[in-house]
Design an enzyme around this catalytic site. Structure first.
Site, PDB file in Angstrom:
ATOM      1  N   ARG A  12       1.294  15.187  13.952  1.00  0.00           N
ATOM      2  CA  ARG A  12       2.294  14.612  13.169  1.00  0.00           C
ATOM      3  C   ARG A  12       2.425  15.226  12.661  1.00  0.00           C
ATOM      4  O   ARG A  12       1.747  16.013  11.915  1.00  0.00           O
ATOM      5  CB  ARG A  12       2.480  13.110  12.789  1.00  0.00           C
ATOM      6  CG  ARG A  12       0.093  13.059  12.208  1.00  0.00           C
ATOM      7  CD  ARG A  12       0.148  11.625  11.976  1.00  0.00           C
ATOM      8  NE  ARG A  12      -1.057  11.775  11.443  1.00  0.00           N
ATOM      9  CZ  ARG A  12      -2.117  11.027  12.517  1.00  0.00           C
ATOM     10  NH1 ARG A  12      -1.768  11.070  13.402  1.00  0.00           N
ATOM     11  NH2 ARG A  12      -3.508  10.981  12.279  1.00  0.00           N
ATOM     12  N   ASP A  13       3.408  14.289  10.733  1.00  0.00           N
ATOM     13  CA  ASP A  13       3.341  15.154   9.608  1.00  0.00           C
ATOM     14  C   ASP A  13       4.378  16.729   9.080  1.00  0.00           C
ATOM     15  O   ASP A  13       3.298  17.652   8.617  1.00  0.00           O
ATOM     16  CB  ASP A  13       2.419  15.423   8.968  1.00  0.00           C
ATOM     17  CG  ASP A  13       1.453  13.934   9.151  1.00  0.00           C
ATOM     18  OD1 ASP A  13       1.443  13.133   9.256  1.00  0.00           O
ATOM     19  OD2 ASP A  13      -0.095  14.247   9.247  1.00  0.00           O
ATOM     20  N   LEU A  46       0.598  -1.927   0.018  1.00  0.00           N
ATOM     21  CA  LEU A  46      -0.141   0.019   0.134  1.00  0.00           C
ATOM     22  C   LEU A  46       0.545   1.593  -0.339  1.00  0.00           C
ATOM     23  O   LEU A  46       1.786   0.859   0.703  1.00  0.00           O
ATOM     24  CB  LEU A  46      -0.994  -0.007   0.947  1.00  0.00           C
ATOM     25  CG  LEU A  46      -2.217   1.437   1.869  1.00  0.00           C
ATOM     26  CD1 LEU A  46      -2.740   0.922   1.917  1.00  0.00           C
ATOM     27  CD2 LEU A  46      -1.195   2.277   2.142  1.00  0.00           C
ATOM     28  N   LEU A  47       0.814   2.442  -0.904  1.00  0.00           N
ATOM     29  CA  LEU A  47       1.251   3.220  -1.265  1.00  0.00           C
ATOM     30  C   LEU A  47      -0.451   4.121   0.018  1.00  0.00           C
ATOM     31  O   LEU A  47      -1.080   4.151  -0.569  1.00  0.00           O
ATOM     32  CB  LEU A  47       1.188   3.678  -2.691  1.00  0.00           C
ATOM     33  CG  LEU A  47       1.927   5.136  -2.270  1.00  0.00           C
ATOM     34  CD1 LEU A  47       2.802   5.102  -4.167  1.00  0.00           C
ATOM     35  CD2 LEU A  47       0.471   6.208  -3.109  1.00  0.00           C
ATOM     36  N   ASN A  48       0.572   5.152   0.260  1.00  0.00           N
ATOM     37  CA  ASN A  48      -0.009   6.240   0.976  1.00  0.00           C
ATOM     38  C   ASN A  48       0.452   7.839   0.760  1.00  0.00           C
ATOM     39  O   ASN A  48       0.414   8.392  -0.361  1.00  0.00           O
ATOM     40  CB  ASN A  48      -1.128   6.099   2.557  1.00  0.00           C
ATOM     41  CG  ASN A  48      -0.445   6.653   2.908  1.00  0.00           C
ATOM     42  OD1 ASN A  48       0.529   5.340   3.472  1.00  0.00           O
ATOM     43  ND2 ASN A  48      -0.610   7.072   4.245  1.00  0.00           N
ATOM     44  N   ASP A  49       0.310   9.244   1.340  1.00  0.00           N
ATOM     45  CA  ASP A  49       1.133  10.325   1.432  1.00  0.00           C
ATOM     46  C   ASP A  49       2.388  10.276   0.615  1.00  0.00           C
ATOM     47  O   ASP A  49       3.131   9.496   0.731  1.00  0.00           O
ATOM     48  CB  ASP A  49       1.208  11.087   2.310  1.00  0.00           C
ATOM     49  CG  ASP A  49       0.009  10.614   3.629  1.00  0.00           C
ATOM     50  OD1 ASP A  49      -1.398  10.194   3.577  1.00  0.00           O
ATOM     51  OD2 ASP A  49       0.609  11.082   4.773  1.00  0.00           O
ATOM     52  N   TYR A  98       5.431   8.485   9.514  1.00  0.00           N
ATOM     53  CA  TYR A  98       4.887   8.788   9.104  1.00  0.00           C
ATOM     54  C   TYR A  98       4.781   9.523   8.140  1.00  0.00           C
ATOM     55  O   TYR A  98       6.431  10.213   8.293  1.00  0.00           O
ATOM     56  CB  TYR A  98       3.644   9.208  10.729  1.00  0.00           C
ATOM     57  CG  TYR A  98       2.864   7.929  10.634  1.00  0.00           C
ATOM     58  CD1 TYR A  98       3.063   6.370   9.822  1.00  0.00           C
ATOM     59  CD2 TYR A  98       1.554   8.401  11.514  1.00  0.00           C
ATOM     60  CE1 TYR A  98       1.889   5.800  10.508  1.00  0.00           C
ATOM     61  CE2 TYR A  98       1.137   7.261  11.980  1.00  0.00           C
ATOM     62  CZ  TYR A  98       1.145   5.793  11.508  1.00  0.00           C
ATOM     63  OH  TYR A  98       0.320   5.149  11.414  1.00  0.00           O
ATOM     64  N   SER A  99       4.941  10.676   7.513  1.00  0.00           N
ATOM     65  CA  SER A  99       4.537  11.714   6.980  1.00  0.00           C
ATOM     66  C   SER A  99       5.435  12.612   7.682  1.00  0.00           C
ATOM     67  O   SER A  99       5.449  13.187   8.397  1.00  0.00           O
ATOM     68  CB  SER A  99       3.119  11.972   6.344  1.00  0.00           C
ATOM     69  OG  SER A  99       2.349  11.152   5.322  1.00  0.00           O
TER      70      SER A  99
HETATM   71  C1  FRU Z   1      -2.821  10.628   6.041  1.00  0.00           C
HETATM   72  C2  FRU Z   1      -1.635  10.154   7.191  1.00  0.00           C
HETATM   73  C3  FRU Z   1      -0.745  11.188   8.229  1.00  0.00           C
HETATM   74  C4  FRU Z   1      -0.242   9.938   8.466  1.00  0.00           C
HETATM   75  C5  FRU Z   1       0.047   9.424   7.621  1.00  0.00           C
HETATM   76  C6  FRU Z   1       0.469   7.662   7.824  1.00  0.00           C
HETATM   77  O1  FRU Z   1      -2.933  10.107   5.239  1.00  0.00           O
HETATM   78  O2  FRU Z   1      -2.659   9.765   8.230  1.00  0.00           O
HETATM   79  O3  FRU Z   1      -1.241  11.741   9.315  1.00  0.00           O
HETATM   80  O4  FRU Z   1       1.362  10.496   8.837  1.00  0.00           O
HETATM   81  O5  FRU Z   1      -1.076   8.835   7.009  1.00  0.00           O
HETATM   82  O6  FRU Z   1       0.768   6.875   6.426  1.00  0.00           O
END
Ligand code: FRU
Length: 481
Positions: free
Chosen positions: A161-162, A40-43, A102-103
């Site tokens: 976070r982030d 899985l890919l996200n941000d 995380y991001s």
């Molecule tokens: C957004 C998020 C961020 C977090 C990351 C975890 O999609 O929930 O807030 O750092 O994804 O994968």
């Protein structure tokens, strides 16, 4: 590198190898979007042009098509059109990030590349800890972890976070997405002179602040960018109620236009504007490249109740990033346009038709395919609906009396039609990027954008136009990354 880090990376590479064939032979694998090699890919994370090279990192779970202990996957490019897969940048190997790197973001200082990210830790009792961490590189490929540089301050839950970092007047600034103890989404500011030591400077925006009422229980992935003299705060708020055409996905991404006072560290935002009208767009991040352009990537996905029904999951991968988009601020809003380098993906000189259509569904010679770029210019819709159907699976519909434009597709879980709509004053131009299982539709030169995944019959290449309209149509076939 620690033994655990080496071991985790090894396991991830084995997973990529083991799944290579099943993933690569998926007819829904995209041709020119960044995807995970498996899992899985996200941000999008750490966007930067460093020593001339473009870097895109991404949230990645190599072991599963669900969310879990995220790694940072890594791609580089010389031209924003052709990409190379690089070694894993970060693996969640240390105590302060054991449930996910995380991001976060990337900045350059004195020739080195600094990655700031959130170390996510889940305790056995289900509670969460969060650490803002730093990793540094001299070559942009290998990173040395420095561990946490910032602990959770008073007043916030562990949904903190982030980090996004930038420099202004010889000082470093960091914003974080956060949740206050009374569960309001917010953005918190820190400052530093050396990137290692950070001082809290308070909240700069949030639900219940600066005239904003209820506005969600958590704000993720903040970004502060300057466009045309404006300070634009982008955030991805969670917990907004849908309201007419607005906020119809589970989570939103959008921006406030305002002024940031660097003397007082105060921000005065205007109203919130959604960035995308489609189904699959979240957690965007921007960076300024060496030409001075501000470029955005988003996650072409969403963690909603339909996520696990994406058909690619049976092929052990899920999600992709958007194409890169250049941002411009004009007429009081952000316009998004595909970066010009994407012309390099065109495989041919383009087919041009000057057409007038009258009610009946029309198709045009050579205008079909699965990975296609379409431009409709001098578009004049006389009356009624103007409609484009993509491979008999999704449609773009403009209603000239209501002055609304909608995207329809089949819901991945229920298979029922679902629709997203936005209002536009008029329709004069469409710029459309179709990939094997994605659509990105730029309206009126980027005034509005629809981003969506869709899963047509892999054999279907039909593109149909319908309504009472005239336009110049150009179609290019697009190649692989
Ligand atoms: C957004 C998020 C961020 C977090 C990351 C975890 O999609 O929930 O807030 O750092 O994804 O994968």
């Amino acid at each position: 590198m620690t033994e655990n880090e080496r071991h985790l990376m090894q396991r991830a590479y084995e997973e990529v190898k083991k799944n290579h064939d099943i993933v690569q032979h998926d007819p829904y694998r995209l041709d020119y979007h960044l995807m995970p090699p498996v899992g899985l890919l996200n941000d999008p994370n750490g966007l930067i042009q460093y020593k001339g090279v473009y870097h895109v990192f991404y949230q990645w779970n190599p072991f599963n098509t669900s969310h879990g202990a995220k790694f940072w996957g890594h791609y580089t490019s010389a031209d924003l059109a052709h990409w190379r897969e690089e070694p894993i940048a970060l693996a969640p190997s240390e105590w302060y990030e054991k449930n996910g790197c995380y991001s976060g973001c990337a900045v350059e200082s004195e020739g080195k590349l600094y990655l700031f990210y959130t170390g996510n830790v889940k305790q056995e009792d289900g509670t969460r800890d969060t650490y803002q961490c730093l990793a540094v590189s001299s070559d942009g490929i290998h990173f040395e972890k420095h561990g946490p540089i910032l602990n959770l301050p008073e007043g916030y839950t562990a949904h903190f976070r982030d980090p996004k970092v930038w420099k202004e007047n010889n000082r470093w600034y960091m914003i974080l997405g956060a949740q206050t103890k009374d569960e309001k989404g917010t953005v918190v500011l820190f400052t530093s002179i050396d990137l290692f030591h950070w001082k809290e400077a308070g909240r700069i925006a949030g639900a219940g602040m600066n005239g904003l009422g209820d506005f969600g229980y958590m704000w993720e992935c903040p970004d502060l960018l300057q466009l045309n003299g404006k300070d634009i705060l982008m955030v991805s708020p969670q917990g907004l109620e849908s309201n007419g055409h607005l906020y119809n996905n589970l989570f939103q991404s959008g921006y406030f236009v305002g002024e940031f006072d660097y003397e007082k560290n105060k921000y005065q935002p205007g109203p919130f504007v959604e960035l995308d009208c489609g189904f699959d767009f979240y957690a965007p991040q921007t960076f300024k490249d060496e030409t001075g352009r501000t470029i955005l990537y988003g996650w072409m996905g969403m963690t909603d109740e339909n996520e696990q029904y994406q058909p690619t999951i049976s092929r052990n991968w899920v999600h992709a990033l958007t194409i890169p988009r250049e941002l411009e601020y004009k007429n009081g809003k952000i316009y998004q346009r595909p970066v010009m380098e994407l012309v390099k993906l065109r495989k041919d000189k383009g087919i041009v038709h000057h057409v007038k259509i009258h009610g009946q569904p029309a198709q045009f010679d050579g205008v079909e395919g699965k990975t296609v770029e379409l431009v409709l210019e001098a578009l004049n819709v006389n009356e009624g609906n103007f409609q484009i159907s993509f491979r008999n699976e999704a449609s773009l519909i403009y209603d000239s009396s209501k002055k609304e434009i909608s995207l329809q597709r089949k819901n991945f879980r229920t298979c029922l039609q679902e629709t997203r709509t936005c209002s536009i004053a008029s329709l004069s131009m469409l710029h459309i990027f179709m990939d094997q299982s994605s659509l990105e539709i730029f309206i009126n030169d980027g005034e509005e954008v629809f981003t969506a995944r869709y899963f047509p019959n892999p054999k279907d290449e039909t593109i149909t136009f319908q309504g009472n309209a005239s336009f110049s149509l150009t179609k290019w076939g697009l190649g692989k990354l």
